[in-house]
Scaffold this active site. Structure first.
Site, PDB file in Angstrom:
ATOM      1  N   LYS A  81      76.293  41.600  29.944  1.00  0.00           N
ATOM      2  CA  LYS A  81      77.198  41.908  31.065  1.00  0.00           C
ATOM      3  C   LYS A  81      78.638  41.826  30.567  1.00  0.00           C
ATOM      4  O   LYS A  81      78.967  40.946  29.750  1.00  0.00           O
ATOM      5  CB  LYS A  81      76.926  40.889  32.185  1.00  0.00           C
ATOM      6  CG  LYS A  81      77.657  41.140  33.494  1.00  0.00           C
ATOM      7  CD  LYS A  81      77.221  40.093  34.531  1.00  0.00           C
ATOM      8  CE  LYS A  81      77.880  40.250  35.872  1.00  0.00           C
ATOM      9  NZ  LYS A  81      77.451  39.219  36.854  1.00  0.00           N
ATOM     10  N   SER A 156      76.193  41.057  41.374  1.00  0.00           N
ATOM     11  CA  SER A 156      77.138  41.804  40.578  1.00  0.00           C
ATOM     12  C   SER A 156      76.582  42.282  39.228  1.00  0.00           C
ATOM     13  O   SER A 156      77.192  43.139  38.594  1.00  0.00           O
ATOM     14  CB  SER A 156      78.382  40.946  40.320  1.00  0.00           C
ATOM     15  OG  SER A 156      78.061  39.812  39.547  1.00  0.00           O
ATOM     16  N   SER A 180      73.905  36.770  41.671  1.00  0.00           N
ATOM     17  CA  SER A 180      74.207  37.994  40.916  1.00  0.00           C
ATOM     18  C   SER A 180      73.233  38.372  39.809  1.00  0.00           C
ATOM     19  O   SER A 180      73.319  39.472  39.270  1.00  0.00           O
ATOM     20  CB  SER A 180      75.598  37.897  40.308  1.00  0.00           C
ATOM     21  OG  SER A 180      76.531  38.317  41.257  1.00  0.00           O
TER      22      SER A 180
END
Ligand code: GLN
Length: 491
Positions: A81, A156, A180
């Site tokens: 990420k 997210s 997330s």
């Protein structure tokens, strides 16, 4: 095996092929780089692709394997990420503020994975600074759900979940502050785990809310999840909240018998009016656990109703403090004002560099922390946090783990949820685990209207192994994880 089928592999399957020299890491990496080239235009799950670096790393990994120095992740292509610092590689946090930021060091998890010989394919998309539940808050582009390109992948960590679901990497790492990792895993039909707070180092993870943030694996099955957790977990002196002496053999413990274990159903996690199909699938899963010899018991966590409010005071408060560093002076976006009035410059930098949701969080947090409101909001939220934590501790005296839905619904349409409060409701079942620091996993438990549904398992802090072995037994007996997204099937 056709070259194209290598993309379907799990980590443990790829490991066998690498070790038996049926494929080299260079070949495997090339398969994934070509895969990204052909399908990422559909999912948009990457912010950047690091092809040259990946092939160079693959060369080193092949050497390691040749010399018999490999471990679980040597030669395995992955994504990270884009809020995890990578030396010499852009780390944007999906924000204009860090659009051109190149860290001078690696975060601890990247460092560990690189020294094991894992291959970085690129950086995954996210909601700006990890604030959101749909990945639509990314400054660059939104990500599409590989099960239906009109739907959000969740957030997210939407980029990581979509990339794993679309076979654009063998695994990815997400970060989870309120859900997330787990909510996008649930929306994309993959496995996502938030470990116990303090188990995985946060050093070099760009901070959102430091008392809640935790890095964890997003994988195709539970065995891969245990493999990745084993690599990234462990004490790190660079993170003051890192826990000492935590090592558990997650992979070896995975296959131990679960019969006789006790699973609690917290009644507050199945409220009136929730999506009936989600509820039904989680209840079917409970039946499956019964068949596996697990004892089921209803339990109560009466303060669950307050958890969302607590989260949306504590997380923005910490975010407001953490994000104060982006003033355009030393690094990141700068409005390049006239420097006659420093306050004016900082204001225009922050107004221009941060998106709407990030600005909203900073304002909420600043408000909750300001003199006069601190006691009424922040302090009270901390007190309720303690009550919620104690309630979990109490329940874990009676049961080994809890089972709940991961999210109240399946993936929704891109562009459909514009009300921030409605977006915040996505985390209602996931953020209590962050508030209490619990290990928690989301695994696929069925399909509703063509979209994946996930169930969540939570356990007492440091019982990550229990969560994994329950998840593994369930997965092996149902096979839901084997269902592939249309993009992965090549439709
Ligand atoms: N969706 C939640 C939020 O917007 C959780 C985000 C996260 O876990 N990083 O705050």
């Amino acid at each position: 095996m056709f070259k194209d089928e290598f993309k379907n592999l799990t980590i443990h399957q790829a490991r066998e092929l690498l070790d038996s020299k049926e494929i080299s890491s260079k070949e495997l990496t090339t398969v994934f780089l070509e895969r990204i080239e052909s399908v990422d235009q559909l999912t948009n799950s990457y912010i950047s692709v690091t092809g040259e670096f990946a092939l160079e790393q693959a060369g080193f990994a092949d050497e390691k394997i040749k010399n018999g120095n490999q471990s679980f992740l040597t030669g395995i292509p992955m994504q990270l990420k884009d809020n995890m610092s990578t030396k010499g590689i852009k780390t944007t946090c999906a924000s204009k503020m860090l659009e051109n930021y190149i860290p001078s060091y690696n975060c601890t998890v990247a460092q560990r994975l690189f020294s094991e010989g894992a291959i970085l394919l690129g950086k995954g998309n996210l909601d700006e600074f990890a604030m959101g539940s749909s990945t639509e808050n990314s400054y660059f582009h939104s990500t599409a759900n590989p099960w239906d390109l009109e739907k959000v992948p969740g957030g997210s960590s939407g980029g990581p979940a979509a990339a794993v679901s679309a076979d654009e990497c063998l695994f990815s790492l997400g970060s989870d502050t309120g859900g997330s990792i787990r909510q996008p895993a649930s929306f994309c039909g993959v496995v996502g785990m938030k470990p116990t707070y303090g188990l995985v180092s946060r050093f070099g993870l760009i901070a959102f809310a430091s008392s809640l943030d935790q890095i964890g694996p997003i994988t195709k099955d539970v065995q891969d999840c245990a493999i990745v957790l084993e690599s990234i977990s462990g004490y790190d002196s660079k993170d003051s909240t890192s826990i000492k002496n935590t090592h558990q053999d997650y992979v070896a413990n995975l296959k131990t018998d679960i019969s006789g274990m006790k699973l609690g159903i917290p009644k507050e996690y199945f409220p009136e009016g929730m999506d009936e199909s989600v509820k039904k699938l989680v209840y079917q899963a409970i039946e499956e656990f019964k068949k596996l010899g697990v004892e089921i018991q209803e339990v109560s966590l009466p303060h669950t109703d307050y958890a969302l409010a607590v989260y949306y005071i504590i997380a923005p408060s910490e975010a407001a403090a953490n994000l104060a560093r982006y003033d355009g002076v030393k690094f990141g976006f700068s409005s390049k004002g006239n420097l006659e009035d420093i306050f004016d410059d900082i204001e225009t930098t922050r107004e221009g560099g941060f998106g709407q949701e990030v600005q909203r969080r900073i304002m909420m947090g600043t408000y909750a922390l300001s003199a006069g409101y601190y006691d009424a909001y922040y302090l009270k939220a901390q007190k309720i946090r303690t009550i919620i934590r104690n309630e979990f501790n109490q329940v874990f005296k009676d049961v080994d783990a809890l089972i709940t839905p991961t999210a109240p619904t399946v993936a929704f349409n891109l562009g459909d949820v514009i009300d921030p409060l409605q977006m915040y409701l996505n985390d209602v079942f996931t953020q209590p685990a962050n508030i209490a620091g619990l290990p928690s996993i989301s695994i696929p438990c069925g399909i509703s209207e063509g979209l994946p549904v996930g169930l969540q398992l939570m356990a007492a802090p440091l019982n990550d192994s229990n969560v994994l072995k329950l998840a593994y037994a369930y997965e092996q007996s149902t096979g839901w994880h084997d269902l592939k997204s249309p993009i992965a099937k090549g439709i």
